[in-house]
Design a protein around this motif. Structure first.
Motif, PDB file in Angstrom:
ATOM      1  N   ASN A  81       0.822  -1.212   0.000  1.00 30.84           N
ATOM      2  CA  ASN A  81       0.000   0.000   0.000  1.00 30.84           C
ATOM      3  C   ASN A  81       0.857   1.264   0.000  1.00 30.84           C
ATOM      4  OD1 ASN A  81      -2.235  -1.671   0.131  1.00 30.84           O
ATOM      5  ND2 ASN A  81      -2.452  -1.486   2.353  1.00 30.84           N
ATOM      6  N   GLU A  82       1.952   1.232   0.748  1.00 30.25           N
ATOM      7  CA  GLU A  82       2.848   2.393   0.814  1.00 30.25           C
ATOM      8  C   GLU A  82       3.504   2.671  -0.532  1.00 30.25           C
ATOM      9  OE1 GLU A  82       5.490   1.387   3.957  1.00 30.25           O
ATOM     10  OE2 GLU A  82       4.147   2.113   5.555  1.00 30.25           O
ATOM     11  N   ASN A  83       3.817   1.616  -1.285  1.00 32.14           N
ATOM     12  CA  ASN A  83       4.477   1.797  -2.576  1.00 32.14           C
ATOM     13  C   ASN A  83       3.500   2.141  -3.702  1.00 32.14           C
ATOM     14  OD1 ASN A  83       7.575   0.998  -2.650  1.00 32.14           O
ATOM     15  ND2 ASN A  83       6.604  -0.294  -1.123  1.00 32.14           N
ATOM     16  N   THR A  84       2.247   1.699  -3.576  1.00 28.15           N
ATOM     17  CA  THR A  84       1.262   2.011  -4.616  1.00 28.15           C
ATOM     18  C   THR A  84       0.503   3.299  -4.320  1.00 28.15           C
ATOM     19  OG1 THR A  84      -0.443   0.670  -3.517  1.00 28.15           O
ATOM     20  CG2 THR A  84       0.931  -0.423  -5.181  1.00 28.15           C
ATOM     21  N   GLY A  85       0.543   3.725  -3.064  1.00 26.10           N
ATOM     22  CA  GLY A  85      -0.156   4.942  -2.684  1.00 26.10           C
ATOM     23  C   GLY A  85      -1.646   4.758  -2.500  1.00 26.10           C
ATOM     24  N   ALA A  86      -2.092   3.514  -2.377  1.00 27.53           N
ATOM     25  CA  ALA A  86      -3.524   3.247  -2.196  1.00 27.53           C
ATOM     26  C   ALA A  86      -3.713   1.924  -1.476  1.00 27.53           C
ATOM     27  CB  ALA A  86      -4.236   3.202  -3.551  1.00 27.53           C
ATOM     28  N   GLU A  87      -4.812   1.838  -0.710  1.00 26.14           N
ATOM     29  CA  GLU A  87      -5.149   0.567  -0.072  1.00 26.14           C
ATOM     30  C   GLU A  87      -5.685  -0.381  -1.138  1.00 26.14           C
ATOM     31  OE1 GLU A  87      -7.640   0.653   3.312  1.00 26.14           O
ATOM     32  OE2 GLU A  87      -6.489   2.197   4.356  1.00 26.14           O
ATOM     33  N   GLY A  88      -5.178  -1.600  -1.129  1.00 24.50           N
ATOM     34  CA  GLY A  88      -5.569  -2.549  -2.160  1.00 24.50           C
ATOM     35  C   GLY A  88      -5.938  -3.913  -1.611  1.00 24.50           C
ATOM     36  N   VAL A  89      -6.257  -4.796  -2.527  1.00 20.47           N
ATOM     37  CA  VAL A  89      -6.563  -6.183  -2.185  1.00 20.47           C
ATOM     38  C   VAL A  89      -5.846  -7.093  -3.173  1.00 20.47           C
ATOM     39  CG1 VAL A  89      -8.817  -5.763  -1.119  1.00 20.47           C
ATOM     40  CG2 VAL A  89      -8.666  -6.114  -3.592  1.00 20.47           C
ATOM     41  N   PHE A  90      -5.580  -8.320  -2.732  1.00 22.26           N
ATOM     42  CA  PHE A  90      -5.070  -9.338  -3.636  1.00 22.26           C
ATOM     43  C   PHE A  90      -6.258  -9.964  -4.363  1.00 22.26           C
ATOM     44  CE2 PHE A  90      -1.280  -9.756  -0.710  1.00 22.26           C
ATOM     45  CZ  PHE A  90      -0.365  -9.309  -1.655  1.00 22.26           C
ATOM     46  N   VAL A  91      -6.143 -10.096  -5.670  1.00 22.64           N
ATOM     47  CA  VAL A  91      -7.187 -10.733  -6.474  1.00 22.64           C
ATOM     48  C   VAL A  91      -6.555 -11.878  -7.253  1.00 22.64           C
ATOM     49  CG1 VAL A  91      -8.891 -10.456  -8.315  1.00 22.64           C
ATOM     50  CG2 VAL A  91      -8.485  -8.586  -6.698  1.00 22.64           C
ATOM     51  N   PHE A  92      -7.130 -13.067  -7.085  1.00 21.25           N
ATOM     52  CA  PHE A  92      -6.665 -14.243  -7.821  1.00 21.25           C
ATOM     53  C   PHE A  92      -7.463 -14.343  -9.117  1.00 21.25           C
ATOM     54  CE2 PHE A  92      -6.853 -18.834  -8.826  1.00 21.25           C
ATOM     55  CZ  PHE A  92      -5.490 -19.076  -8.978  1.00 21.25           C
ATOM     56  N   ILE A  93      -6.756 -14.390 -10.252  1.00 23.48           N
ATOM     57  CA  ILE A  93      -7.375 -14.498 -11.570  1.00 23.48           C
ATOM     58  C   ILE A  93      -7.182 -15.927 -12.071  1.00 23.48           C
ATOM     59  CG2 ILE A  93      -7.468 -13.592 -13.924  1.00 23.48           C
ATOM     60  CD1 ILE A  93      -8.113 -11.481 -11.875  1.00 23.48           C
ATOM     61  N   PRO A  94      -8.212 -16.773 -12.033  1.00 14.58           N
ATOM     62  CA  PRO A  94      -8.063 -18.166 -12.479  1.00 14.58           C
ATOM     63  C   PRO A  94      -7.989 -18.254 -14.006  1.00 14.58           C
ATOM     64  CG  PRO A  94     -10.026 -17.849 -11.116  1.00 14.58           C
ATOM     65  CD  PRO A  94      -9.565 -16.506 -11.543  1.00 14.58           C
ATOM     66  N   THR A  95      -7.409 -19.353 -14.492  1.00 16.65           N
ATOM     67  CA  THR A  95      -7.346 -19.599 -15.928  1.00 16.65           C
ATOM     68  C   THR A  95      -8.420 -20.614 -16.322  1.00 16.65           C
ATOM     69  OG1 THR A  95      -5.656 -21.298 -15.558  1.00 16.65           O
ATOM     70  CG2 THR A  95      -4.886 -19.103 -16.126  1.00 16.65           C
ATOM     71  N   THR A  96      -8.730 -20.627 -17.611  1.00 15.89           N
ATOM     72  CA  THR A  96      -9.690 -21.576 -18.181  1.00 15.89           C
ATOM     73  C   THR A  96      -8.926 -22.653 -18.946  1.00 15.89           C
ATOM     74  OG1 THR A  96     -11.346 -19.822 -18.439  1.00 15.89           O
ATOM     75  CG2 THR A  96     -11.636 -21.783 -19.783  1.00 15.89           C
ATOM     76  N   PRO A  97      -9.227 -23.969 -18.817  1.00 16.73           N
ATOM     77  CA  PRO A  97     -10.308 -24.533 -18.004  1.00 16.73           C
ATOM     78  C   PRO A  97      -9.852 -24.997 -16.629  1.00 16.73           C
ATOM     79  CG  PRO A  97      -9.444 -26.218 -19.453  1.00 16.73           C
ATOM     80  CD  PRO A  97      -8.622 -24.980 -19.711  1.00 16.73           C
ATOM     81  N   ASN A  98      -8.563 -24.766 -16.293  1.00 20.21           N
ATOM     82  CA  ASN A  98      -8.030 -25.221 -15.007  1.00 20.21           C
ATOM     83  C   ASN A  98      -7.932 -24.047 -14.048  1.00 20.21           C
ATOM     84  OD1 ASN A  98      -6.717 -26.393 -12.866  1.00 20.21           O
ATOM     85  ND2 ASN A  98      -4.745 -26.584 -13.897  1.00 20.21           N
ATOM     86  N   PRO A  99      -8.933 -23.834 -13.190  1.00 17.12           N
ATOM     87  CA  PRO A  99      -8.958 -22.643 -12.341  1.00 17.12           C
ATOM     88  C   PRO A  99      -7.972 -22.666 -11.186  1.00 17.12           C
ATOM     89  CG  PRO A  99     -10.799 -24.059 -11.794  1.00 17.12           C
ATOM     90  CD  PRO A  99     -10.104 -24.699 -12.970  1.00 17.12           C
ATOM     91  N   THR A 100      -7.297 -23.790 -10.953  1.00 13.03           N
ATOM     92  CA  THR A 100      -6.326 -23.822  -9.855  1.00 13.03           C
ATOM     93  C   THR A 100      -5.016 -23.148 -10.230  1.00 13.03           C
ATOM     94  OG1 THR A 100      -5.557 -26.022 -10.517  1.00 13.03           O
ATOM     95  CG2 THR A 100      -7.290 -25.919  -8.835  1.00 13.03           C
ATOM     96  N   SER A 101      -4.845 -22.840 -11.516  1.00 12.53           N
ATOM     97  CA  SER A 101      -3.690 -22.042 -11.928  1.00 12.53           C
ATOM     98  C   SER A 101      -4.192 -20.664 -12.326  1.00 12.53           C
ATOM     99  CB  SER A 101      -2.966 -22.699 -13.103  1.00 12.53           C
ATOM    100  OG  SER A 101      -3.795 -22.732 -14.258  1.00 12.53           O
ATOM    101  N   GLY A 102      -3.323 -19.682 -12.294  1.00 12.40           N
ATOM    102  CA  GLY A 102      -3.768 -18.339 -12.642  1.00 12.40           C
ATOM    103  C   GLY A 102      -2.765 -17.292 -12.218  1.00 12.40           C
ATOM    104  N   MET A 103      -3.232 -16.058 -12.092  1.00 16.30           N
ATOM    105  CA  MET A 103      -2.393 -14.918 -11.741  1.00 16.30           C
ATOM    106  C   MET A 103      -2.876 -14.290 -10.440  1.00 16.30           C
ATOM    107  SD  MET A 103      -0.123 -14.532 -14.193  1.00 16.30           S
ATOM    108  CE  MET A 103       0.402 -12.839 -13.904  1.00 16.30           C
ATOM    109  N   LEU A 104      -1.928 -13.811  -9.647  1.00 22.56           N
ATOM    110  CA  LEU A 104      -2.257 -13.045  -8.457  1.00 22.56           C
ATOM    111  C   LEU A 104      -1.897 -11.591  -8.719  1.00 22.56           C
ATOM    112  CD1 LEU A 104      -3.200 -13.042  -5.473  1.00 22.56           C
ATOM    113  CD2 LEU A 104      -0.787 -13.214  -4.850  1.00 22.56           C
ATOM    114  N   ILE A 105      -2.875 -10.696  -8.617  1.00 21.55           N
ATOM    115  CA  ILE A 105      -2.624  -9.282  -8.870  1.00 21.55           C
ATOM    116  C   ILE A 105      -3.094  -8.457  -7.680  1.00 21.55           C
ATOM    117  CG2 ILE A 105      -2.849  -9.580 -11.366  1.00 21.55           C
ATOM    118  CD1 ILE A 105      -5.629  -8.326 -11.194  1.00 21.55           C
TER     119      ILE A 105
END
Length: 201
Positions: free
Chosen positions: A145-169
């Motif tokens: 938060n200190e480096n981005t200048g805003a309060e944020g959240v982690f969001v997991f972006i699943p892939t299709t068709p295997n949702p157990t893999s994906g991106m964390l943003i």
């Protein structure tokens, strides 16, 4: 007119066939992916040991591993043994980090409501104007938060068709679009590639 009607009937049958076979095909492909991984690990050494080719060993070993793991982890003594094994895994450099991360993702999918992912959301990812389904996991720590200048959240972006893999943003809280869609139904959309769009009650 009759030819047009026949063409429409053929098209309808073909589309119905696609919608019927797609979930079966995706499920089978994921299962065979697991079988092939197990097969690639055990088949070579076993063939060299026994001196003759083995076919289908991945399927047999996969079922045995799943069954034995289930038996062990449902038994009180087995749970203690498995916990001891996990403690060893966590202490191994790199291996512990990978194991812990994968386990948390799997636990999040298997968890009861409120114990895994928090909310189904839309975020602009990978670029502005493109909206992607994701799941909030937790608030971002203070150093982010200190480096981005805003309060944020982690969001997991699943892939299709295997949702157990994906991106964390990480996404600022004021840029999150919350959806009134259950995590289970959102997963159905993701796994099906958008073909299945469950209706919420």
């Amino acid at each position: 007119m009759k030819n047009n009607s026949n063409l429409k009937d053929i098209r309808k049958v073909f589309i119905t066939g696609i919608f019927t076979i797609l979930p079966i095909a995706v499920t089978i492909s994921l299962v065979f992916w697991l079988f092939n991984k197990i097969d690639s690990i055990f088949r070579g050494p076993l063939e060299r040991l026994l001196g003759f080719p083995l076919y289908g060993v991945g399927i047999i070993i996969t079922f045995l591993l799943i069954f034995l793991t289930g038996m062990i982890t449902t038994d009180l003594l087995g749970k203690k043994i498995f916990q001891a094994f996990e403690n060893v895994m966590y202490k191994i450099p790199l291996v512990g980090m990978i194991y812990s991360s994968v386990k948390q993702v799997v636990d999040a999918f298997a968890a009861k409501k409120g114990d895994g992912f928090k909310n189904t959301v839309l975020v602009e990812y990978p670029s502005k104007g493109i909206y992607t389904l994701g799941f909030i996991t937790t608030n971002t720590p203070k150093f982010i938060n200190e480096n981005t200048g805003a309060e944020g959240v982690f969001v997991f972006i699943p892939t299709t068709p295997n949702p157990t893999s994906g991106m964390l943003i990480t996404v600022p809280k004021d840029e999150i679009i919350y959806l009134d869609v259950s995590i289970e139904n959102a997963l159905k959309i993701i796994v099906s590639g958008g073909i299945v769009s469950p209706k919420e009650n």
